[in-house]
Design a protein around this motif. Structure first.
Motif, PDB file in Angstrom:
ATOM      1  N   GLN A 122       2.775   4.369   5.835  1.00  0.00           N
ATOM      2  CA  GLN A 122       2.481   3.950   7.206  1.00  0.00           C
ATOM      3  C   GLN A 122       2.369   2.423   7.262  1.00  0.00           C
ATOM      4  O   GLN A 122       1.259   1.883   7.323  1.00  0.00           O
ATOM      5  N   PRO A 123       3.496   1.722   7.280  1.00  0.00           N
ATOM      6  CA  PRO A 123       3.436   0.265   7.257  1.00  0.00           C
ATOM      7  C   PRO A 123       2.888  -0.364   8.534  1.00  0.00           C
ATOM      8  O   PRO A 123       2.371  -1.487   8.495  1.00  0.00           O
ATOM      9  N   GLY A 124       2.974   0.347   9.650  1.00  0.00           N
ATOM     10  CA  GLY A 124       2.440  -0.188  10.905  1.00  0.00           C
ATOM     11  C   GLY A 124       2.993  -1.567  11.209  1.00  0.00           C
ATOM     12  O   GLY A 124       4.194  -1.805  11.112  1.00  0.00           O
ATOM     13  N   ILE A 125       2.100  -2.499  11.547  1.00  0.00           N
ATOM     14  CA  ILE A 125       2.541  -3.848  11.917  1.00  0.00           C
ATOM     15  C   ILE A 125       3.122  -4.615  10.731  1.00  0.00           C
ATOM     16  O   ILE A 125       3.752  -5.650  10.916  1.00  0.00           O
ATOM     17  N   PHE A 126       2.929  -4.102   9.522  1.00  0.00           N
ATOM     18  CA  PHE A 126       3.450  -4.771   8.334  1.00  0.00           C
ATOM     19  C   PHE A 126       4.860  -4.304   7.973  1.00  0.00           C
ATOM     20  O   PHE A 126       5.400  -4.705   6.950  1.00  0.00           O
ATOM     21  N   ALA A 127       5.481  -3.457   8.794  1.00  0.00           N
ATOM     22  CA  ALA A 127       6.803  -2.913   8.500  1.00  0.00           C
ATOM     23  C   ALA A 127       7.833  -3.988   8.132  1.00  0.00           C
ATOM     24  O   ALA A 127       8.565  -3.815   7.151  1.00  0.00           O
ATOM     25  N   PRO A 128       7.897  -5.103   8.849  1.00  0.00           N
ATOM     26  CA  PRO A 128       8.914  -6.103   8.498  1.00  0.00           C
ATOM     27  C   PRO A 128       8.714  -6.744   7.119  1.00  0.00           C
ATOM     28  O   PRO A 128       9.660  -7.276   6.546  1.00  0.00           O
ATOM     29  N   VAL A 129       7.519  -6.710   6.590  1.00  0.00           N
ATOM     30  CA  VAL A 129       7.248  -7.374   5.309  1.00  0.00           C
ATOM     31  C   VAL A 129       6.626  -6.431   4.275  1.00  0.00           C
ATOM     32  O   VAL A 129       6.162  -6.867   3.237  1.00  0.00           O
ATOM     33  N   ALA A 130       6.628  -5.150   4.551  1.00  0.00           N
ATOM     34  CA  ALA A 130       5.957  -4.186   3.670  1.00  0.00           C
ATOM     35  C   ALA A 130       6.522  -4.170   2.250  1.00  0.00           C
ATOM     36  O   ALA A 130       5.816  -3.809   1.318  1.00  0.00           O
ATOM     37  N   ARG A 137      -6.165  -0.461  -6.907  1.00  0.00           N
ATOM     38  CA  ARG A 137      -6.114  -1.040  -5.564  1.00  0.00           C
ATOM     39  C   ARG A 137      -4.680  -1.372  -5.175  1.00  0.00           C
ATOM     40  O   ARG A 137      -4.239  -1.085  -4.068  1.00  0.00           O
ATOM     41  N   LEU A 138      -3.910  -1.942  -6.097  1.00  0.00           N
ATOM     42  CA  LEU A 138      -2.519  -2.284  -5.844  1.00  0.00           C
ATOM     43  C   LEU A 138      -1.699  -1.023  -5.547  1.00  0.00           C
ATOM     44  O   LEU A 138      -0.907  -0.994  -4.604  1.00  0.00           O
ATOM     45  N   GLY A 139      -1.922   0.026  -6.338  1.00  0.00           N
ATOM     46  CA  GLY A 139      -1.204   1.278  -6.112  1.00  0.00           C
ATOM     47  C   GLY A 139      -1.544   1.899  -4.772  1.00  0.00           C
ATOM     48  O   GLY A 139      -0.657   2.380  -4.044  1.00  0.00           O
ATOM     49  N   ALA A 140      -2.823   1.896  -4.401  1.00  0.00           N
ATOM     50  CA  ALA A 140      -3.242   2.469  -3.121  1.00  0.00           C
ATOM     51  C   ALA A 140      -2.667   1.674  -1.955  1.00  0.00           C
ATOM     52  O   ALA A 140      -2.204   2.251  -0.957  1.00  0.00           O
ATOM     53  N   THR A 141      -2.660   0.358  -2.074  1.00  0.00           N
ATOM     54  CA  THR A 141      -2.108  -0.480  -1.012  1.00  0.00           C
ATOM     55  C   THR A 141      -0.613  -0.262  -0.875  1.00  0.00           C
ATOM     56  O   THR A 141      -0.085  -0.115   0.231  1.00  0.00           O
ATOM     57  N   SER A 142       0.098  -0.205  -1.997  1.00  0.00           N
ATOM     58  CA  SER A 142       1.545   0.035  -1.970  1.00  0.00           C
ATOM     59  C   SER A 142       1.868   1.378  -1.332  1.00  0.00           C
ATOM     60  O   SER A 142       2.783   1.487  -0.514  1.00  0.00           O
ATOM     61  N   LYS A 143       1.107   2.402  -1.685  1.00  0.00           N
ATOM     62  CA  LYS A 143       1.339   3.736  -1.124  1.00  0.00           C
ATOM     63  C   LYS A 143       1.096   3.739   0.385  1.00  0.00           C
ATOM     64  O   LYS A 143       1.884   4.294   1.157  1.00  0.00           O
ATOM     65  N   ALA A 144       0.011   3.128   0.808  1.00  0.00           N
ATOM     66  CA  ALA A 144      -0.289   3.080   2.243  1.00  0.00           C
ATOM     67  C   ALA A 144       0.802   2.341   3.009  1.00  0.00           C
ATOM     68  O   ALA A 144       1.215   2.775   4.094  1.00  0.00           O
ATOM     69  N   LEU A 145       1.296   1.236   2.453  1.00  0.00           N
ATOM     70  CA  LEU A 145       2.357   0.484   3.124  1.00  0.00           C
ATOM     71  C   LEU A 145       3.670   1.260   3.148  1.00  0.00           C
ATOM     72  O   LEU A 145       4.452   1.123   4.090  1.00  0.00           O
TER      73      LEU A 145
END
Length: 118
Positions: free
Chosen positions: A103-111, A92-100
């Motif tokens: 495509q960080p989207g609105i999370f770009a400033p804190v990705a 789950r951590l790896g998949a979340t890191s890859k997605a961020l």
């Protein structure tokens, strides 16, 4: 000398108690969900409410959840996932890191912040 952090925390807890009391005014058994940042703070919140609500006689049907815990509980009942096991934390951590990363989207400033994916 007073500690401003303690003062802010005690005011926040008092406001939470007021909100929970209002939510359970017509039905003291009505479930109330409180979102918390950690398991430890969830224990603090529920214990505080238990000591202060109903003139100190306790509280009932108050659940403190981290966002991850609430999402897990809500999705567990969905028919599409019945009988399926959740992803192991490492995957789950790896998949979340890859997605961020992709495509960080609105999370770009804190990705790149470790707390975002833990």
């Amino acid at each position: 000398m007073s500690d401003p952090h303690w003062s802010a925390t005690s005011h926040a807890l008092a406001e939470l108690a007021r909100i929970v009391t209002e939510a359970q005014a017509t039905n003291p058994l009505a479930p109330v969900t409180v979102m918390v940042p950690s398991h430890a703070s969830g224990l603090d919140v529920t214990r505080y409410l238990g000591r202060t609500l109903n003139n100190g006689t306790g509280s009932v049907a108050i659940h403190a959840y981290r966002l991850h815990d609430l999402a897990t509980e809500l999705i567990a009942a969905h028919p599409a996932v019945c009988g399926r096991a959740p992803l192991p934390p490492t995957i789950r951590l790896g998949a979340t890191s890859k997605a961020l990363t992709e495509q960080p989207g609105i999370f770009a400033p804190v990705a790149d912040q470790p707390a975002l994916v833990s």
